[in-house]
Design an enzyme around this catalytic site. Structure first.
Site, PDB file in Angstrom:
ATOM      1  N   HIS A   9      -1.863  15.394  16.610  1.00 31.92           N
ATOM      2  CA  HIS A   9      -0.698  16.272  16.484  1.00 31.92           C
ATOM      3  C   HIS A   9      -0.821  17.556  17.305  1.00 31.92           C
ATOM      4  O   HIS A   9       0.090  17.928  18.045  1.00 31.92           O
ATOM      5  CB  HIS A   9      -0.481  16.680  15.017  1.00 31.92           C
ATOM      6  CG  HIS A   9      -0.491  15.540  14.056  1.00 31.92           C
ATOM      7  ND1 HIS A   9       0.049  14.308  14.349  1.00 31.92           N
ATOM      8  CD2 HIS A   9      -0.949  15.433  12.781  1.00 31.92           C
ATOM      9  CE1 HIS A   9      -0.087  13.510  13.304  1.00 31.92           C
ATOM     10  NE2 HIS A   9      -0.686  14.164  12.355  1.00 31.92           N
TER      11      HIS A   9
ATOM     12  N   LYS B 120      -6.375  23.082   5.750  1.00 37.40           N
ATOM     13  CA  LYS B 120      -5.806  22.709   4.449  1.00 37.40           C
ATOM     14  C   LYS B 120      -6.092  23.805   3.433  1.00 37.40           C
ATOM     15  O   LYS B 120      -7.004  24.593   3.608  1.00 37.40           O
ATOM     16  CB  LYS B 120      -6.411  21.388   3.986  1.00 37.40           C
ATOM     17  CG  LYS B 120      -6.012  20.221   4.891  1.00 37.40           C
ATOM     18  CD  LYS B 120      -6.168  18.897   4.206  1.00 37.40           C
ATOM     19  CE  LYS B 120      -5.747  17.745   5.108  1.00 37.40           C
ATOM     20  NZ  LYS B 120      -4.294  17.600   5.222  1.00 37.40           N
TER      21      LYS B 120
ATOM     22  N   GLU C 298      -1.559  24.043   6.018  1.00 35.16           N
ATOM     23  CA  GLU C 298      -1.068  23.317   4.849  1.00 35.16           C
ATOM     24  C   GLU C 298      -1.582  23.973   3.578  1.00 35.16           C
ATOM     25  O   GLU C 298      -2.691  24.521   3.563  1.00 35.16           O
ATOM     26  CB  GLU C 298      -1.557  21.872   4.887  1.00 35.16           C
ATOM     27  CG  GLU C 298      -1.083  21.111   6.092  1.00 35.16           C
ATOM     28  CD  GLU C 298      -1.564  19.673   6.070  1.00 35.16           C
ATOM     29  OE1 GLU C 298      -0.799  18.814   5.639  1.00 35.16           O
ATOM     30  OE2 GLU C 298      -2.717  19.433   6.468  1.00 35.16           O
TER      31      GLU C 298
ATOM     32  N   HIS D 188       3.287  10.706  14.033  1.00 33.57           N
ATOM     33  CA  HIS D 188       4.587  11.008  13.414  1.00 33.57           C
ATOM     34  C   HIS D 188       5.110  12.395  13.792  1.00 33.57           C
ATOM     35  O   HIS D 188       6.297  12.651  13.704  1.00 33.57           O
ATOM     36  CB  HIS D 188       4.536  10.821  11.891  1.00 33.57           C
ATOM     37  CG  HIS D 188       3.876  11.942  11.155  1.00 33.57           C
ATOM     38  ND1 HIS D 188       2.524  12.075  11.067  1.00 33.57           N
ATOM     39  CD2 HIS D 188       4.383  12.997  10.477  1.00 33.57           C
ATOM     40  CE1 HIS D 188       2.233  13.153  10.372  1.00 33.57           C
ATOM     41  NE2 HIS D 188       3.334  13.742   9.994  1.00 33.57           N
TER      42      HIS D 188
ATOM     43  N   ARG E 241      -2.615  -8.526   1.012  1.00 31.03           N
ATOM     44  CA  ARG E 241      -3.507  -9.394   0.240  1.00 31.03           C
ATOM     45  C   ARG E 241      -3.109  -9.470  -1.226  1.00 31.03           C
ATOM     46  O   ARG E 241      -3.380 -10.422  -1.912  1.00 31.03           O
ATOM     47  CB  ARG E 241      -4.947  -8.866   0.374  1.00 31.03           C
ATOM     48  CG  ARG E 241      -5.469  -9.084   1.783  1.00 31.03           C
ATOM     49  CD  ARG E 241      -6.795  -8.425   2.021  1.00 31.03           C
ATOM     50  NE  ARG E 241      -6.711  -6.963   1.911  1.00 31.03           N
ATOM     51  CZ  ARG E 241      -7.664  -6.142   2.301  1.00 31.03           C
ATOM     52  NH1 ARG E 241      -8.778  -6.630   2.804  1.00 31.03           N
ATOM     53  NH2 ARG E 241      -7.529  -4.839   2.193  1.00 31.03           N
TER      54      ARG E 241
ATOM     55  N   GLY F 247       0.802  -1.231   0.000  1.00 31.62           N
ATOM     56  CA  GLY F 247       0.000   0.000   0.000  1.00 31.62           C
ATOM     57  C   GLY F 247       0.829   1.272   0.000  1.00 31.62           C
ATOM     58  O   GLY F 247       2.057   1.258  -0.017  1.00 31.62           O
ATOM     59  N   ASP F 248       0.060   2.354   0.061  1.00 34.61           N
ATOM     60  CA  ASP F 248       0.602   3.694  -0.069  1.00 34.61           C
ATOM     61  C   ASP F 248       1.563   4.082   1.070  1.00 34.61           C
ATOM     62  O   ASP F 248       2.669   4.569   0.837  1.00 34.61           O
ATOM     63  CB  ASP F 248      -0.626   4.619  -0.067  1.00 34.61           C
ATOM     64  CG  ASP F 248      -0.266   5.997  -0.495  1.00 34.61           C
ATOM     65  OD1 ASP F 248       0.404   6.117  -1.540  1.00 34.61           O
ATOM     66  OD2 ASP F 248      -0.617   6.954   0.229  1.00 34.61           O
ATOM     67  N   LEU F 249       1.141   3.826   2.294  1.00 36.35           N
ATOM     68  CA  LEU F 249       1.957   4.234   3.442  1.00 36.35           C
ATOM     69  C   LEU F 249       3.292   3.494   3.447  1.00 36.35           C
ATOM     70  O   LEU F 249       4.351   4.076   3.705  1.00 36.35           O
ATOM     71  CB  LEU F 249       1.194   3.945   4.743  1.00 36.35           C
ATOM     72  CG  LEU F 249       1.942   4.292   6.024  1.00 36.35           C
ATOM     73  CD1 LEU F 249       2.177   5.793   6.123  1.00 36.35           C
ATOM     74  CD2 LEU F 249       1.186   3.800   7.253  1.00 36.35           C
TER      75      LEU F 249
HETATM   76  C1  BG6 Z   1      -1.401  13.560   8.923  1.00 39.82           C
HETATM   77  C2  BG6 Z   1      -2.761  14.026   8.521  1.00 39.82           C
HETATM   78  O1  BG6 Z   1      -1.446  12.906  10.152  1.00 39.82           O
HETATM   79  O2  BG6 Z   1      -0.537  14.682   9.022  1.00 39.82           O
HETATM   80  C3  BG6 Z   1      -2.694  14.777   7.208  1.00 39.82           C
HETATM   81  O3  BG6 Z   1      -3.604  12.899   8.372  1.00 39.82           O
HETATM   82  C4  BG6 Z   1      -1.702  15.905   7.285  1.00 39.82           C
HETATM   83  O4  BG6 Z   1      -3.977  15.282   6.840  1.00 39.82           O
HETATM   84  C5  BG6 Z   1      -0.377  15.382   7.814  1.00 39.82           C
HETATM   85  O5  BG6 Z   1      -1.547  16.424   5.981  1.00 39.82           O
HETATM   86  C6  BG6 Z   1       0.573  16.512   8.082  1.00 39.82           C
HETATM   87  O6  BG6 Z   1       1.817  15.969   8.386  1.00 39.82           O
HETATM   88  P1  BG6 Z   1       3.136  16.746   7.994  1.00 39.82           P
HETATM   89  O7  BG6 Z   1       4.229  15.903   8.555  1.00 39.82           O
HETATM   90  O8  BG6 Z   1       3.149  16.830   6.504  1.00 39.82           O
HETATM   91  O9  BG6 Z   1       2.999  18.072   8.636  1.00 39.82           O
END
Ligand code: BG6
Length: 522
Positions: free
Chosen positions: A264, A364, A240, A202, A66, A35-37
């Site tokens: 976050h 966003k 963002e 993260h 899968r 997948g993507d992640l």
């Molecule tokens: C993710 C959100 O956890 O964090 C995203 O789901 C968001 O919507 C992203 O764009 C922002 O992370 P970063 O590291 O790009 O600031």
């Protein structure tokens, strides 16, 4: 075979570093490996760690998903992923030697036989690699599959720690409400202890976020003024320019409060507001963060407007290009009421922060990509220049620039040279980029490494998860019943209601972007 001398050592000699526990040999099982992640973040991060010599001498990555793949087609996929998502400094021979540690198994997560066979397969590759046990199960799948994978692991007995440790990594969102977060925990606790669960946020792996604690507690000069006596208010911004990209399915259900605030934004707030822990260790640090979350004043559902403003992006211009509105995004319903912007005023009701508002905003498709924490100090108690100067001077502001241009700026006033009395705002700057010219570990690299060494400090504990959902569930309920939030043009600084919210508290939002800092304006 890779020569260890080829690998670039990190950090460079001369740094003052914590004693890091040598990571045990281990197997990283990535569920959702096709997948993507996995291809955007996990595989490129593991590759980078390998190139820096930070992975254990003996490790194996087993992709499980899968989608049908052979080992070699999976290795080709990872090669592509590294080339696409982390191409800088690409080294073909390192990438090949990294890929030789990668294997693939096709599994249906709810098929106990297939999961049991995966266990036998792991035993085999580990035996071949010269170690046994020590496994990380990384759930890089949509949240709806977390319970399925957890159940599959447990029922097939892969959680057993007979020959080494077992850890599980769960990506955010951890639930979508207090109730669902508790249900997810209950399914985890059937097979795992809390100390085996690594809930990923993260943001906590970002260098500048980790630096908040170092800055506050390794430098004695700020702590005495880090309180209601000297701090007027704190602003936390995560703005963002990107929209929801290809994630409509997730985002339209989540909205900005679940997506950014529950995790976050509140983690950032906790790091700014927490008390110094007795020791720089996972549990004392997480205890203190939990105390902050416990002290945040609950929002009154009857007076949500006093603390919150919401918006949804409409058409506009971002970075010189016209951009579509949220309701025109692919897979978003034309009558969606999901907020893509929120601003909230939080109060931390404890001895240190009583009366200091924390203004948080995130959205966003705004005018600038910037994540920062700005601590606005109170103005000087007596302005002795008022007879000679007409304009009032503003307060001192300390800014943690989380991204981009990571660093810290402390603004202060200085006399301009010359015979006239002129004060000018100037900045003391610390920039990570200029620090030693080294590339820091990115957030995913950092948290992967910590998971391998069993350090839970940068992962979110269950109490934080529950406290943040309990705080925000009423907000999410109210916003869901409010209809379409105020529209703001893509490329703007957000809805007018956010401005009015700050006005209510007698504060104003900092301009988005760093241009004002460069110009010496705080
Ligand atoms: C993710 C959100 O956890 O964090 C995203 O789901 C968001 O919507 C992203 O764009 C922002 O992370 P970063 O590291 O790009 O600031």
């Amino acid at each position: 075979m890779i020569m260890r001398a080829d690998i670039k050592r990190f950090p460079p000699p001369g740094s003052t570093c914590a004693v890091s526990a040598a990571a045990d040999p281990c197997t990283i099982v990535i569920f959702g490996a096709s997948g993507d992640l996995a291809s955007r973040k996990i595989i490129p991060s593991l590759y980078r760690l390998y190139c820096r010599g930070l992975l254990p001498e003996r490790f194996t990555v087993v992709g499980a998903a899968r989608t049908p793949h052979t080992h070699s087609s999976f290795r080709a996929l990872t090669h592509e992923a590294v080339m696409k998502f982390d191409p800088g400094d690409f080294d073909t021979s390192l990438c090949e030697s990294f890929a030789s540690r990668l294997f693939y198994r096709q599994v249906a997560y709810d098929n106990i036989e297939a999961m049991t066979a995966l266990g036998a397969y792991l035993d085999g590759v580990e035996l071949e690699a010269g170690y046994q046990g020590n496994r990380i199960f990384y759930c890089a799948v949509p949240p709806a599959l977390y319970p399925v994978i957890i159940g599959g692991i447990g029922e097939a007995g892969l959680d057993a720690e007979a020959r080494g440790w077992t850890r599980i990594v769960i990506e955010k969102p951890f639930g979508e409400s207090l109730e669902s977060a508790r249900a997810l925990t209950a399914s985890l606790y059937r097979y795992f202890r809390e100390d085996q669960v690594f809930r990923m946020d993260h943001y906590l792996g970002k260098e500048t976020v980790q630096n908040i604690l170092m800055f506050r507690f390794a430098n004695a000069i700020y702590e005495p003024i880090w309180n209601r006596q000297y701090v007027d208010h704190v602003q936390i911004t995560a703005s963002e320019t990107i929209g929801i990209e290809h994630r409509a399915g997730y985002y339209d259900r989540a909205g900005v409060v679940r997506d950014m605030f529950q995790n976050h934004m509140l983690q950032l707030l906790a790091l700014v507001a927490m008390e110094p822990p007795a020791r720089f260790e996972a549990e004392p640090v997480r205890d203190e963060k939990g105390k902050v979350m416990n002290s945040i004043r609950p929002f009154d559902p009857a007076a949500m407007g006093a603390n919150w403003a919401f918006g949804q992006y409409a058409r506009g211009i971002v970075g010189g290009e016209s951009s579509r509105g949220y309701r025109e995004e692919r897979n978003v319903l034309p009558d969606s009421i999901t907020p893509t912007f929120a601003a909230g005023v939080f109060h931390v009701d404890n001895w240190r922060w009583r009366g200091v508002p924390f203004l948080l905003r995130s959205g966003k498709r705004l005018s600038a990509q910037v994540t920062e924490i700005a601590v606005h100090f109170k103005a000087a108690p007596h302005f002795m220049f008022d007879r000679v100067m007409h304009d009032p001077i503003g307060p001192n502001v300390l800014v943690f620039r989380i991204q981009p241009d990571e660093g810290i700026t402390q603004g202060f006033y200085a006399k301009m040279p010359g015979s006239r009395l002129c004060l000018q705002r100037v900045n003391m700057e610390f920039s990570y980029r200029e620090m030693v010219g080294m590339t820091a570990l990115d957030a995913y690299q950092r948290v992967l490494l910590d998971c391998m060494s069993g350090d839970r400090m940068l992962f979110v504990r269950q109490d934080s998860v529950e406290l943040t959902w309990a705080l925000l569930d009423p907000v999410i309920d109210i916003v869901g019943g409010m209809g379409l939030p105020e529209l703001y043009a893509s490329g703007s600084d957000g809805p007018e209601s956010a401005k009015r919210l700050a006005d209510k508290y007698g504060r104003s939002w900092r301009p988005l972007g760093n241009d004002h800092i460069m110009k010496g304006v705080q």
